[in-house]
Write an enzyme that holds these catalytic residues in place. Sequence first.
Site, mmCIF file in Angstrom:
data_model
loop_
_atom_site.group_PDB
_atom_site.id
_atom_site.type_symbol
_atom_site.label_atom_id
_atom_site.label_comp_id
_atom_site.label_asym_id
_atom_site.label_seq_id
_atom_site.Cartn_x
_atom_site.Cartn_y
_atom_site.Cartn_z
ATOM 1 N N PHE A 139 37.204 51.760 33.052
ATOM 2 C CA PHE A 139 36.864 51.425 31.658
ATOM 3 C C PHE A 139 35.353 51.430 31.536
ATOM 4 O O PHE A 139 34.670 50.632 32.177
ATOM 5 C CB PHE A 139 37.416 50.058 31.235
ATOM 6 N N ASP A 227 28.690 50.795 37.136
ATOM 7 C CA ASP A 227 28.870 50.084 35.861
ATOM 8 C C ASP A 227 29.157 48.613 36.179
ATOM 9 O O ASP A 227 30.270 48.269 36.574
ATOM 10 C CB ASP A 227 30.023 50.733 35.087
ATOM 11 N N LYS A 256 27.162 42.892 28.413
ATOM 12 C CA LYS A 256 27.919 41.636 28.246
ATOM 13 C C LYS A 256 27.091 40.363 28.473
ATOM 14 O O LYS A 256 26.460 39.891 27.552
ATOM 15 C CB LYS A 256 29.181 41.669 29.102
HETATM 16 C C1 LIG Z 1 33.086 45.946 28.381
HETATM 17 C C2 LIG Z 1 32.757 47.063 29.259
HETATM 18 C C3 LIG Z 1 32.078 48.204 28.787
HETATM 19 C C4 LIG Z 1 31.766 48.408 27.320
HETATM 20 O O1 LIG Z 1 30.965 47.413 26.793
HETATM 21 P P1 LIG Z 1 30.921 47.216 25.179
HETATM 22 O O2 LIG Z 1 29.834 46.220 24.980
HETATM 23 O O3 LIG Z 1 32.267 46.718 24.773
HETATM 24 O O4 LIG Z 1 30.607 48.546 24.607
HETATM 25 C C5 LIG Z 1 31.741 49.181 29.682
HETATM 26 N N1 LIG Z 1 32.038 49.075 30.984
HETATM 27 C C6 LIG Z 1 32.693 47.993 31.488
HETATM 28 C C7 LIG Z 1 32.978 47.917 32.949
HETATM 29 C C8 LIG Z 1 33.089 46.968 30.633
HETATM 30 O O5 LIG Z 1 33.766 45.931 31.121
#
Ligand SMILES: *Cc1c(COP(=O)(O)O)cnc(C)c1O
Length: 411
Positions: A139, A227, A256
């Site tokens: 994700f 990520d 986040k």
């Molecule tokens: C939440 C998340 C995203 C996307 O972040 P948003 O602020 O919702 O665009 C990307 N990568 C990972 C691993 C995430 O948990």
Amino acid sequence: MAIELIEKEFKFGAKNYLPLPMVMVKAKGPHMWDDQGNKYLDFVSAYSAVSLGHCNPRLIKAFYHQAKTLDVTSRAFHNDKLPVFLELLTHLTGFEKALPMNSGAEAVETALKIARKWGEKVKNIPKNKGMIVCFENNFHGRTLGAVSLSSDPQYQDGFGPFLPNICKLPFGDIRQFEAVLNQNASHICGVILEPIQGEAGIIVPPKGFLKQVEALCKQNNILLIVDEIQTGLYRTGKLFCHQHDEINPDMVCVGKALGGGIYPVSAVLTQNSIMDVITPGDHGSTFGGNPIACSIAIEALKIMVEKDLSKSVSHKGEFLEAYLRKNLKGNPLVKEIRGKGLFFGIEFTAELPAKTVVKKLVKKGLLTKDTHESTIRLAPSLLISKKELKRGLDILIKTLDEILNEHENLS
Ligand SMILES: *Cc1c(COP(=O)(O)O)cnc(C)c1O
């Protein structure tokens, strides 16, 4: 009142979410309250964004003070907070440069763009031939670039065409990565992965996998992009989750919790030699690096360092894991418990849908989130007291016992 508000939301809003039917009106620390006065212990923390607890007084103070002093300038001008934020973030993380954005998905887009441009300008990949390798069940967000990486049919259905030259491999299978390198190494500019796949259900890769990916990237002059949007900033007990595997990625995405969970702040971290492919006008964001975002992120990072989160989260995480393993051991509905720090998933056997568990827990005052049919996710505030943590775990254990009893009575 709840029903009216919910109906209004569905009437006037896009139906891109289907939330549980409660309307939250207040929050403090690890707790939230709905409009009926029910109090909940929050083990979702906005998908681990609200790592420092809800309405953290220091973050609110920084927010308020900055908002009335200097709000948003755009990057057409310098502001007095961005340099301080960049220095703090790079010093803390050991990278030379950071590029600030807002949402996590934008940080991922930024990393992909940097990797592609680096591929053409530094690695000399022929124009428009750069390939990105990613891993199934990832994700990385919801923008077109990010969903181009996705292997989830729903994330893609109807939204094509997607980015070309994306290679999706099974997470944890180093042989398949080697096979792809044998064919295409000279055209691959970047590999992107989550050190623990969050949305996929807290999937921890096999031991040694990240280290092997790192080595192969180095050998083949490929950028390793990690990520850490969900796993980073002490969620797993270390500053970055990938530090558990002792790897040194070329680029890291953070988001986040970087904005204390109360303001969208994200960034890409990398070294000079890579970031320098970006020149004025190449990339940007109206709100990225704005003074409010920077002031909140500065305060969030300061809190993380001052509270010695590395130690306290590891400690609470060990307690959480041991307590769950001990008390859920005899429960045949529990298939697996996995995670690190304060980032755990509990997978149930096929008879017990995760959503059923989530709904029962809500009634008992504990908020969790199901992910894929079988797993619930636990991500409490990193500042939660041991007492509140234990209280939440006790609710969970007791509820799962009750569900087991009901199952046994049925059969
Ligand atoms: C939440 C998340 C995203 C996307 O972040 P948003 O602020 O919702 O665009 C990307 N990568 C990972 C691993 C995430 O948990």
